[in-house]
Write an enzyme that holds these catalytic residues in place. Structure first.
Site, PDB file in Angstrom:
ATOM      1  N   LYS A  79       0.798  -1.218   0.000  1.00 44.38           N
ATOM      2  CA  LYS A  79       0.000   0.000   0.000  1.00 44.38           C
ATOM      3  C   LYS A  79       0.838   1.279   0.000  1.00 44.38           C
ATOM      4  CE  LYS A  79      -3.459  -0.811  -0.505  1.00 44.38           C
ATOM      5  NZ  LYS A  79      -3.996  -1.304  -1.811  1.00 44.38           N
ATOM      6  N   GLY A  82       2.026   2.549  -3.158  1.00 44.72           N
ATOM      7  CA  GLY A  82       2.063   3.024  -4.539  1.00 44.72           C
ATOM      8  C   GLY A  82       2.435   1.939  -5.526  1.00 44.72           C
ATOM      9  N   TRP A 142       0.594   2.000  -9.074  1.00 46.21           N
ATOM     10  CA  TRP A 142       1.068   3.093  -9.929  1.00 46.21           C
ATOM     11  C   TRP A 142       2.475   2.811 -10.435  1.00 46.21           C
ATOM     12  CZ3 TRP A 142       1.478   8.961  -8.301  1.00 46.21           C
ATOM     13  CH2 TRP A 142       1.458   9.752  -9.465  1.00 46.21           C
ATOM     14  N   HIS A 178       7.393  -7.446  -2.590  1.00 47.10           N
ATOM     15  CA  HIS A 178       7.193  -6.704  -1.348  1.00 47.10           C
ATOM     16  C   HIS A 178       8.287  -7.013  -0.331  1.00 47.10           C
ATOM     17  CE1 HIS A 178       3.380  -4.917  -2.294  1.00 47.10           C
ATOM     18  NE2 HIS A 178       2.718  -6.054  -2.358  1.00 47.10           N
ATOM     19  N   ARG A 224       6.515   5.456   0.902  1.00 44.14           N
ATOM     20  CA  ARG A 224       5.392   6.358   1.143  1.00 44.14           C
ATOM     21  C   ARG A 224       5.328   6.731   2.621  1.00 44.14           C
ATOM     22  NH1 ARG A 224      -0.988   4.876  -0.193  1.00 44.14           N
ATOM     23  NH2 ARG A 224      -1.763   7.030  -0.292  1.00 44.14           N
ATOM     24  N   ARG A 264      -8.197   3.089  -4.889  1.00 43.75           N
ATOM     25  CA  ARG A 264      -9.004   3.838  -3.935  1.00 43.75           C
ATOM     26  C   ARG A 264      -8.814   5.315  -4.250  1.00 43.75           C
ATOM     27  NH1 ARG A 264      -9.434   5.751   1.405  1.00 43.75           N
ATOM     28  NH2 ARG A 264      -7.177   5.719   1.702  1.00 43.75           N
TER      29      ARG A 264
END
Length: 305
Positions: A57, A59, A62, A118, A143, A278
């Site tokens: 979560k 990015g 994108w 990840h 982030r 989202r």
């Protein structure tokens, strides 16, 4: 007793029925452990591989979209009909799936394989981390931890359907996040490993922030394209190329495509394609976290980073 001490610790994530296990200091979904172990021991990188990395979560969607379009030499706009997570598999989760094994074994040696993980840097396969000879290129997006946590909270509450009596209490989610007991956590260890490696090997490891990508997308896409070896011959051509990449990769465009409005859960997935979209807004945490929650995360961030 001695054998028991060798077993990884385990928890029920956020008090749900989903088990997570701690292996070598990192927490993983129990359902992923077999695939992660196989990836770490069996993966054979190619020198032209590109491995995108991110904590959950932060990015990921994108980043996958941007790199797909940057590397789209035939101008196919592949994401018009396919979800970014289908095109760029999160390799340690999907490593044992037939479609991923087929892709790894049969991809053209003339084209870079675009993959994602990840995993923290220290848990990547040794051959990926090796700089002698140079291994594949790594691109990491980080982030703000407060936005990361809020995005995780929404995702797991809505899409994983962990709970039947309303959302998991956000205050408890903050406490657990700060304790590091989240999938692929602790968060700060994950981020710091890639930051430190990018300082040591800037030619092979690119580290950038989601917030910078939002504030100045043109500059960040130029940096990303240059790192991936996609150069253009003139400034005008560069500007056109960057605008096309940004438009094709924009979350506003992607979430309106038919393929990404699909709620059906496909083979190898646990959620439908629509689950990956989202708001993506910087600072959305302000709508959810109290000042005490935010202060706790900020204090930990200053201490860890």
């Amino acid at each position: 007793m001695e054998n028991q001490q060798l077993l990884p610790a385990s928890e029920l994530f956020w008090g749900s029925h989903h088990e997570i296990c701690r292996i070598e200091g990192v927490w993983y979904h129990a359902r992923h452990v077999e695939s992660i172990a196989a990836f770490r021991s069996e993966f054979e990188p190619r020198k032209d591989d590109i491995l995108l990395t991110s904590f959950v979560k932060t990015g990921t969607t994108w980043l996958k979209a941007l790199c797909c379009n940057i590397l789209d030499e035939e101008d196919n706009d592949v994401l018009a009909t396919r979800n970014p997570h289908e095109v760029v598999p999160t390799i340690e989760i999907a490593f044992l799936q037939d479609r991923v094994q087929h892709m790894l074994l049969n991809s053209s040696p003339e084209r870079s394989r675009l993959l994602h993980a990840h995993l923290p840097y220290s848990h990547l396969p040794e051959k990926v981390r090796s700089s002698s000879p140079p291994g594949c290129k790594l691109v990491h997006v980080a982030r703000n931890p407060k936005d990361t946590l809020v995005s995780m909270w929404h995702f797991y509450n809505k899409n994983e359907k962990l709970y039947t009596n309303g959302p998991f209490p956000l205050e408890r989610a903050v406490e657990i996040f700060c304790g590091g007991v989240v999938p692929w956590g602790p968060f700060y260890d994950n981020v710091l490993g890639y930051w430190e490696e990018s300082r040591k090997r800037p030619e092979e490891v690119l580290f950038f922030r989601y917030e910078d990508l939002c504030r100045n997308p043109e500059e960040q896409v130029r940096k990303l394209a240059s790192f991936l070896g996609r150069e253009t011959s003139s400034m005008d051509e560069t500007n056109i190329y960057v605008e096309k990449v940004l438009w094709r990769s924009s979350l506003n465009r992607l979430k309106e495509l038919k393929v990404n409005k699909d709620d059906a859960v496909k083979e190898g997935q646990r959620v439908g394609n629509s689950a990956f979209f989202r708001t993506g807004i910087v600072g959305d945490w302000k709508n959810y976290l109290t000042s005490d929650m935010a202060q706790r995360i900020d204090q930990l961030t200053r201490f860890k980073l």
